[in-house]
Design a protein around this motif. Structure first.
Motif, PDB file in Angstrom:
ATOM      1  N   TYR A   7      -0.301  -1.743   1.684  1.00 59.25           N
ATOM      2  CA  TYR A   7      -0.426  -2.183   0.299  1.00 59.25           C
ATOM      3  C   TYR A   7      -1.790  -2.794   0.002  1.00 59.25           C
ATOM      4  CZ  TYR A   7       0.739  -6.714   2.382  1.00 59.25           C
ATOM      5  OH  TYR A   7       0.753  -7.838   3.167  1.00 59.25           O
ATOM      6  N   LEU A   8      -2.585  -3.066   1.045  1.00 55.45           N
ATOM      7  CA  LEU A   8      -3.926  -3.612   0.846  1.00 55.45           C
ATOM      8  C   LEU A   8      -4.998  -2.528   0.729  1.00 55.45           C
ATOM      9  CD1 LEU A   8      -3.904  -6.591   3.395  1.00 55.45           C
ATOM     10  CD2 LEU A   8      -3.598  -6.695   0.916  1.00 55.45           C
ATOM     11  N   ILE A   9      -4.610  -1.274   0.896  1.00 58.88           N
ATOM     12  CA  ILE A   9      -5.596  -0.191   0.890  1.00 58.88           C
ATOM     13  C   ILE A   9      -6.334  -0.128  -0.446  1.00 58.88           C
ATOM     14  CG2 ILE A   9      -5.893   2.316   0.922  1.00 58.88           C
ATOM     15  CD1 ILE A   9      -3.707   2.461   3.034  1.00 58.88           C
ATOM     16  N   ARG A  10      -5.587  -0.076  -1.529  1.00 57.74           N
ATOM     17  CA  ARG A  10      -6.223   0.094  -2.839  1.00 57.74           C
ATOM     18  C   ARG A  10      -6.979  -1.152  -3.271  1.00 57.74           C
ATOM     19  NH1 ARG A  10      -2.360   2.206  -7.504  1.00 57.74           N
ATOM     20  NH2 ARG A  10      -2.206   3.849  -5.918  1.00 57.74           N
ATOM     21  N   SER A  11      -6.400  -2.312  -3.039  1.00 60.59           N
ATOM     22  CA  SER A  11      -7.010  -3.547  -3.527  1.00 60.59           C
ATOM     23  C   SER A  11      -8.186  -4.008  -2.673  1.00 60.59           C
ATOM     24  CB  SER A  11      -5.954  -4.661  -3.575  1.00 60.59           C
ATOM     25  OG  SER A  11      -5.438  -4.919  -2.270  1.00 60.59           O
ATOM     26  N   HIS A  12      -8.239  -3.597  -1.405  1.00 64.21           N
ATOM     27  CA  HIS A  12      -9.278  -4.110  -0.519  1.00 64.21           C
ATOM     28  C   HIS A  12     -10.102  -3.008   0.144  1.00 64.21           C
ATOM     29  CE1 HIS A  12      -6.947  -7.779  -1.027  1.00 64.21           C
ATOM     30  NE2 HIS A  12      -7.912  -8.461  -0.424  1.00 64.21           N
ATOM     31  N   PHE A  13      -9.462  -2.227   0.992  1.00 64.31           N
ATOM     32  CA  PHE A  13     -10.224  -1.389   1.914  1.00 64.31           C
ATOM     33  C   PHE A  13     -10.918  -0.198   1.246  1.00 64.31           C
ATOM     34  CE2 PHE A  13      -6.744  -3.278   4.518  1.00 64.31           C
ATOM     35  CZ  PHE A  13      -7.545  -4.247   5.092  1.00 64.31           C
ATOM     36  N   GLN A  14     -10.450   0.244   0.113  1.00 69.09           N
ATOM     37  CA  GLN A  14     -11.150   1.319  -0.585  1.00 69.09           C
ATOM     38  C   GLN A  14     -12.458   0.836  -1.202  1.00 69.09           C
ATOM     39  OE1 GLN A  14      -8.433   3.254  -3.302  1.00 69.09           O
ATOM     40  NE2 GLN A  14      -7.493   4.468  -1.662  1.00 69.09           N
ATOM     41  N   ARG A  15     -12.702  -0.458  -1.193  1.00 71.69           N
ATOM     42  CA  ARG A  15     -13.961  -1.009  -1.708  1.00 71.69           C
ATOM     43  C   ARG A  15     -15.035  -1.102  -0.632  1.00 71.69           C
ATOM     44  NH1 ARG A  15     -13.847  -6.021  -2.893  1.00 71.69           N
ATOM     45  NH2 ARG A  15     -11.801  -6.709  -2.165  1.00 71.69           N
TER      46      ARG A  15
ATOM     47  N   ILE B 239      -6.673   8.455   5.555  1.00 75.04           N
ATOM     48  CA  ILE B 239      -5.668   7.978   4.610  1.00 75.04           C
ATOM     49  C   ILE B 239      -6.238   6.898   3.698  1.00 75.04           C
ATOM     50  CG2 ILE B 239      -3.440   6.782   4.422  1.00 75.04           C
ATOM     51  CD1 ILE B 239      -2.611   8.097   7.028  1.00 75.04           C
ATOM     52  N   VAL B 240      -7.003   6.004   4.270  1.00 70.63           N
ATOM     53  CA  VAL B 240      -7.563   4.890   3.495  1.00 70.63           C
ATOM     54  C   VAL B 240      -8.645   5.366   2.542  1.00 70.63           C
ATOM     55  CG1 VAL B 240      -8.772   2.681   3.633  1.00 70.63           C
ATOM     56  CG2 VAL B 240      -7.039   3.266   5.346  1.00 70.63           C
TER      57      VAL B 240
END
Length: 355
Positions: A304-312, A268-269
């Motif tokens: 809500y932190l997936i796009r801003s943090h963990f996808q990096r 998912i992430v």
């Protein structure tokens, strides 16, 4: 899932409480329209409820609604009591959080007098409510609640909070000292206070649920073995729980929980082509070294932190620099969430220090 039936029932009861919450929702809209100061540097160090239209706001609103519904149904003596956060805890002459705690624990809260009445004098009443809030927070911390970021004054009503702020400011003026940076919230407006109060009471109620409700769940009901399709036939058959001669039963529950979240969230992430490989998490050191397990775990609870943090993050880190990058991303997420961790990066060695 723990109390799954209760949460399904909460969703069915949404219409029952919608009228009772309409006042709160209208006040929320006013707060959103007058919260220009909520993102100032001075306000970043204190709890606040997000008001900007974002994924984070949607997430917090869902959490808030779930908390309100559960406590409306089960949190009070003598049946249901429609409530909204934080309004229901600002009326000292009606049901209070003390009634809730005594109902959930079956005993009096240490440090709080029986049948306490509050003074009409603003100064005396502020002192009384502060003492009550301090006793409540101390009681919850002893039970295992994570509330070091919540101060007794955050749970005051607007009138008592303004009075308390004026007393604090007067004290600093009297000794001719500037207001410390960490006390800049003493200058907050009504709408800043609204955000502070709403987030603070939400966090308190979630911790009440954790230490007074979830703690009653028998340990033998916590294990949810993974299905082979979830692990892509990785390493172990999901029908056999983890066993160990090193870890305790509770630590094995944690490992099973970590496996469940990692196997679910890794697809998912991270999008196709960057999905981390399946793994069986069997320890708390080496399996955490690349940051992906902890990142997936946080993402499962704060999507809500997936796009801003963990996808990096690097999903196949192959050197120390990439592993360090992943660790920094996870650390930034933890700091943003305001968790009670003292995490620093030393400038000279670029190594993390946690305590």
């Amino acid at each position: 899932m723990v109390l799954k039936h209760d949460f399904h029932l909460l969703l069915k009861c949404h219409l029952l409480f919608s009228d009772s919450l309409s006042y709160c929702q209208s006040m929320d809209e006013q707060a959103e329209n007058h919260s220009a100061k909520s993102d100032t540097p001075a306000s970043l160090s204190i709890p606040k409820f997000p008001v900007a239209k974002s994924e984070e706001t949607k997430f917090y609103q869902k959490v808030l609604l779930t908390v309100e519904k559960w406590f409306s149904l089960y949190g009070w003596p003598c049946g249901t009591n429609p409530m909204c956060i934080p309004h229901s805890f600002r009326r000292n002459d009606l049901k209070s959080v003390v009634d809730m705690l005594e109902h959930l624990t079956g005993r009096m809260i240490p440090g709080i007098p029986m049948c306490q009445t509050f003074s009409k004098d603003i100064h005396q009443r502020t002192i009384q409510v502060l003492q009550q809030n301090e006793a409540i927070l101390e009681f919850l911390r002893v039970q295992g609640a994570c509330l070091c970021h919540i101060k007794p004054e955050y749970l005051l009503d607007i009138a008592e909070f303004k009075h308390w702020c004026s007393l604090q400011v007067s004290t600093y003026l009297h000794i001719n000292k500037p207001l410390p940076q960490y006390k800049k919230y003493l200058d907050c407006s009504f709408f800043d206070f609204w955000s502070l109060s709403k987030r603070s009471w939400t966090d308190v109620l979630i911790q009440i649920y954790k230490v007074l409700v979830l703690s009653r769940v028998p340990e033998d009901t916590l294990h949810e073995p993974l299905c082979p399709r979830d692990t892509e036939d990785a390493l172990l058959d999901g029908s056999h729980p983890l066993t160990s001669t090193i870890y305790s039963l509770r630590e094995l529950h944690l490992l099973s929980w970590l496996n469940m979240n990692y196997q679910k969230m890794r697809k998912i992430v991270w999008e196709a082509g960057r999905v981390p490989s399946s793994r069986w998490i069997v320890n708390f050191d080496l399996d955490f070294s690349d940051g992906l397990v902890l990142g997936a775990l946080i993402a499962a609870h704060c999507p809500y932190l997936i796009r801003s943090h963990f996808q990096r993050m690097y999903t196949t880190p192959c050197n120390v620099a990439q592993i360090l990058h992943n660790s920094i991303v996870v650390t930034q997420a933890l700091i943003l969430l305001g968790l009670s961790l003292n995490i620093k990066v030393k400038n000279n060695s670029q190594r993390f220090h946690t305590s």
